[in-house]
Enzyme design. Sequence first.
Site, short mmCIF file in Angstrom:
data_model
loop_
_atom_site.label_atom_id
_atom_site.label_comp_id
_atom_site.label_asym_id
_atom_site.label_seq_id
_atom_site.Cartn_x
_atom_site.Cartn_y
_atom_site.Cartn_z
CG HIS A 154 -1.74 1.19 1.43
ND1 HIS A 154 -3.08 1.24 1.09
CD2 HIS A 154 -1.45 2.42 1.93
CE1 HIS A 154 -3.57 2.43 1.37
NE2 HIS A 154 -2.59 3.17 1.89
CD GLU A 155 1.90 3.46 3.63
OE1 GLU A 155 2.16 4.56 3.14
OE2 GLU A 155 0.82 3.21 4.21
CG HIS A 167 0.34 6.21 -0.62
ND1 HIS A 167 -0.77 6.77 -1.23
CD2 HIS A 167 -0.13 5.57 0.48
CE1 HIS A 167 -1.85 6.48 -0.52
NE2 HIS A 167 -1.49 5.74 0.51
CD GLU A 172 -4.89 6.33 2.10
OE1 GLU A 172 -4.66 5.16 2.48
OE2 GLU A 172 -4.01 7.18 1.95
#
Length: 644
Positions: A165-166, A169, A246
């Site tokens: 997930h990070e 980003h 997100e």
Amino acid sequence: MNFFEHQDRARQNTQQLIGLFSLSIAVMIMAIYIATLFLLGMAPRVWWHPGIFLYVAGITIVAIAVGSLYKIACLRQGGSIIAQELGGRLLLPDTADEQGRQLLNIVEEMVIASGISVPEVYLLERETGINAFAAGFTPNDAVIGVTRGTLEHLSRDELQGVIGHEFSHILNGDMRLNLRLVGLLHGILFIYLTGELLWRIRGSFRLGKEDKGLPIWAFGLALMAIGGIGLLCGRLIKAAVSRQREFLADASAVQFTRNPNGLTGVFQKLQQMDSRLIAPGAEAASHMFFGNALNPSFWEDMFSTHPPLAERIRRVGGLNVSHLPAMPSRNQTRSPSQESLTMGFAGSSNAMPEKKVVNQVGSVTPEHFAHAQALLSQLPESLRLGAREQESAMAIAFALALDTENLQIQERQIAWLREVQPAELVDKTLELSSEISQLDPSIRLPLVDLAVPVLRQNSAKECQRLCKCVHGLTVATGSLSLWHFVLQLILWHRLQPSINPTLVTTVEFTSIEQIWPDSLLVLSVIARVGNSQPDASTEDIAYAFRSGVFRLPKAGEQEKPEIPLSCNFTELKKSIERLRLASPKLKQAIVDACAHTVLLDNKVTQSEADLLRAIAMTLDCPIPPFLNPQRSISKQKQSSPKRS
């Protein structure tokens, strides 16, 4: 939406952010103006006084600008500032516990699979909740922060989902937008802090001769209330910017790992446990985190920077991962009869190869992730551990610059190295060089990236000295090879956050005319490298060059040479540095043209793969590794290079 479209979308969101920020300032100016009228005892008799309004507006704008510019200046050093303000400590391999080493291993797998630089990892030791964040301006200077609670409560698959997930980003341009948001909103926070200071002033000093109006401390209380309104506006802005991103990061994490259960497990634990942070800086950085970092409020649905957990679980559970290719076995047998490299693409096979390369920029497929895991598992322990130790990491960098084909040249390099480095380091370089020479050439770029985190712990001067030593080893060969150019280009780029931590790359070129000569030069080199075989003709090289040129935008309107330009590596490096300042859309066109030139003959040699990836990485367009379905990490004994 591909990597470049995400970058453009992030730039558009920045413009929207500035608009919302301006609206918030206007609301605060009106509120402070009304409070000033009461302070001066003019309200409710007078509601409009142009002079006072201009005075209040000017002071408010200056105060907010000072607060924002101060914070933006502090953030020029990148995401490490955010991590330190949140109480994080840099996690190093030699000081990490078992949980920390598992985290670093997962980060390394993601790095090799995606083609970005290994981010610095910070552990928020005092935070017991489950949370994580990514911060930085580019993929090359990113940092990842993880709370201690995340390591203690999550399984490896769940932790892998959080890190995926990070990484989304990092790859999608969210970090730069988030840092700008922190800088801008700090100006609003400055109003609140000013009010708090005035409120603490004791006494009832009043403005004016008459005993009318509010005391200064009451005006400070009003500023605190107005600053609170500003903070709510700030939360609304952060919610507007971050919620959809997100959802995108959740989907990307599932794509990276092909394991939706890992991420779903994290969300289910968040429903039962806490994700809040105790650090004072959590308010400013709340939009950066994996989960909600703030205390829940009555207006949570409106002001929360993150979507509801139930909705995130529903969306992740509804993702279709069956279309993704199955992960290949780590022990899969390779056919020696094939020679070309592939990107390991997922998706439709009808797309043009160069389009697949563009779509792979900033993305990770299960094949790449499996490749990264296999590479790390087969890497000799001496190199795996050596990349995490200061002296050995330097030795790896030097060893990669040694000529393993010609003993006379290598002896000349070693003799030069002994003049500038300690004998122990030179001996370590020779030892590691012998091991590296037995590995597949595709391991060289990942080895550089594995060593970079430790090398970045050196001072700026030491990093510069390291790069100069690698350059000196190259000069000692008597000629600059393509691999030496790639090594120096990548090493210098990866160490830039340590050499010049305040350097921020901005877009300076938005039209192809501004970078046309540089684009031609880069394509010229790629065409020559891709057709360097003995049987390649001058016509083949020229055809590959022209084919790449016509992939550039507005190619029909520009002057186009019939044959590739002549240049040296120094000129090539200068052109690549200029291309770094191009807009995301122009970078997409350049990468597309380079990929088309490379893939014109439907083959990718190791030299082509190294050069293409080096150029793209330097443009901050991370390309996953080209997969070699034929060779394992270690060479067969009979194919080991003979020394002369």
